[in-house]
Design a protein around this motif. Structure first.
Motif, PDB file in Angstrom:
ATOM      1  N   TYR A  12      48.973 -36.803  34.065  1.00 56.24           N
ATOM      2  CA  TYR A  12      49.220 -35.839  32.996  1.00 56.24           C
ATOM      3  C   TYR A  12      48.895 -36.450  31.652  1.00 56.24           C
ATOM      4  N   GLN A  13      48.677 -35.569  30.697  1.00 56.05           N
ATOM      5  CA  GLN A  13      48.474 -35.957  29.310  1.00 56.05           C
ATOM      6  C   GLN A  13      49.421 -35.135  28.451  1.00 56.05           C
ATOM      7  N   ILE A  14      50.104 -35.803  27.531  1.00 62.57           N
ATOM      8  CA  ILE A  14      50.961 -35.138  26.549  1.00 62.57           C
ATOM      9  C   ILE A  14      50.164 -35.073  25.256  1.00 62.57           C
ATOM     10  N   ARG A  15      49.895 -33.870  24.765  1.00 64.91           N
ATOM     11  CA  ARG A  15      49.078 -33.673  23.565  1.00 64.91           C
ATOM     12  C   ARG A  15      49.918 -33.373  22.332  1.00 64.91           C
ATOM     13  N   LYS A  46      51.637 -28.124  25.712  1.00 62.61           N
ATOM     14  CA  LYS A  46      51.034 -29.386  25.258  1.00 62.61           C
ATOM     15  C   LYS A  46      51.050 -30.450  26.355  1.00 62.61           C
ATOM     16  N   LEU A  47      51.338 -30.026  27.587  1.00 66.18           N
ATOM     17  CA  LEU A  47      51.379 -30.930  28.737  1.00 66.18           C
ATOM     18  C   LEU A  47      50.281 -30.500  29.705  1.00 66.18           C
ATOM     19  N   ASP A  48      49.254 -31.325  29.837  1.00 58.16           N
ATOM     20  CA  ASP A  48      48.147 -31.039  30.754  1.00 58.16           C
ATOM     21  C   ASP A  48      48.359 -31.841  32.030  1.00 58.16           C
ATOM     22  N   ILE A  49      48.477 -31.145  33.154  1.00 53.57           N
ATOM     23  CA  ILE A  49      48.734 -31.784  34.439  1.00 53.57           C
ATOM     24  C   ILE A  49      47.496 -31.673  35.310  1.00 53.57           C
ATOM     25  N   GLN A  50      47.048 -32.804  35.836  1.00 53.09           N
ATOM     26  CA  GLN A  50      45.962 -32.835  36.802  1.00 53.09           C
ATOM     27  C   GLN A  50      46.573 -33.175  38.159  1.00 53.09           C
ATOM     28  N   GLY A  51      46.047 -32.558  39.201  1.00 47.07           N
ATOM     29  CA  GLY A  51      46.598 -32.786  40.534  1.00 47.07           C
ATOM     30  C   GLY A  51      47.856 -31.991  40.777  1.00 47.07           C
ATOM     31  N   GLY A  52      48.015 -30.892  40.071  1.00 44.62           N
ATOM     32  CA  GLY A  52      49.213 -30.070  40.187  1.00 44.62           C
ATOM     33  C   GLY A  52      49.480 -29.566  41.598  1.00 44.62           C
ATOM     34  N   ALA A  53      48.440 -29.472  42.418  1.00 50.42           N
ATOM     35  CA  ALA A  53      48.630 -29.042  43.814  1.00 50.42           C
ATOM     36  C   ALA A  53      49.446 -30.063  44.597  1.00 50.42           C
ATOM     37  N   ASN A  54      49.555 -31.273  44.069  1.00 52.42           N
ATOM     38  CA  ASN A  54      50.329 -32.331  44.724  1.00 52.42           C
ATOM     39  C   ASN A  54      51.785 -32.368  44.272  1.00 52.42           C
ATOM     40  N   ILE A  55      52.177 -31.439  43.403  1.00 54.93           N
ATOM     41  CA  ILE A  55      53.560 -31.397  42.926  1.00 54.93           C
ATOM     42  C   ILE A  55      54.363 -30.435  43.797  1.00 54.93           C
ATOM     43  N   THR A  56      55.513 -30.896  44.243  1.00 54.89           N
ATOM     44  CA  THR A  56      56.483 -30.037  44.902  1.00 54.89           C
ATOM     45  C   THR A  56      57.570 -29.744  43.887  1.00 54.89           C
ATOM     46  N   TRP A  57      57.834 -28.464  43.655  1.00 56.35           N
ATOM     47  CA  TRP A  57      58.894 -28.058  42.740  1.00 56.35           C
ATOM     48  C   TRP A  57      60.121 -27.707  43.567  1.00 56.35           C
TER      49      TRP A  57
END
Length: 127
Positions: A12-15, A46-57
């Protein structure tokens, strides 16, 4: 700022400049992290997440959910339903952050094996 889970499948990137770090000693945070949680917060936009498919909520309460890497189990995020913000676990940010822990929540439920940080105790509704 950039960060990731342990295995690197979620990055992720915090912008924006995130809020200071808040420590939480509640039972949920202790159970999900294995200790207390130290988290900052940023506008979700302002939070860009890459690989979001790998996150379990995981819905941890009636009002909030926690985001974990489905592969390595790293706890990355916490958010209240309907909030415009996402909390980011400070330990997942890469390198020096320049952030400080200046507040804490739920000291009455902390583990007996550690001392509380020397920072203000605040009401959860203020963070």
């Amino acid at each position: 700022m950039h960060g990731s889970c342990l295995c690197g499948r979620v990055t992720y990137q915090i912008r924006d400049t995130p809020r200071s770090v808040v420590g939480c000693h509640c039972t949920q945070c202790r159970k999900t992290s294995g200790h207390h949680v130290a988290a900052t917060r940023v506008s979700s936009g302002k939070l860009d997440i890459q690989g979001g498919a790998n996150i379990t909520w995981y819905q941890s309460s009636d009002t909030a959910e926690r985001g974990f890497c489905a592969n390595c189990g790293s706890q990355l995020f916490w958010r209240t339903f309907g909030s415009p913000n996402t909390s980011v676990m400070a330990g997942t940010i890469d390198g020096d952050t320049g952030l400080t822990m200046d507040r804490q929540l739920y000291p009455d439920t902390k583990g007996d094996y550690y001392a509380l940080p020397d920072v203000a105790v605040v009401d959860p509704s203020t963070v």
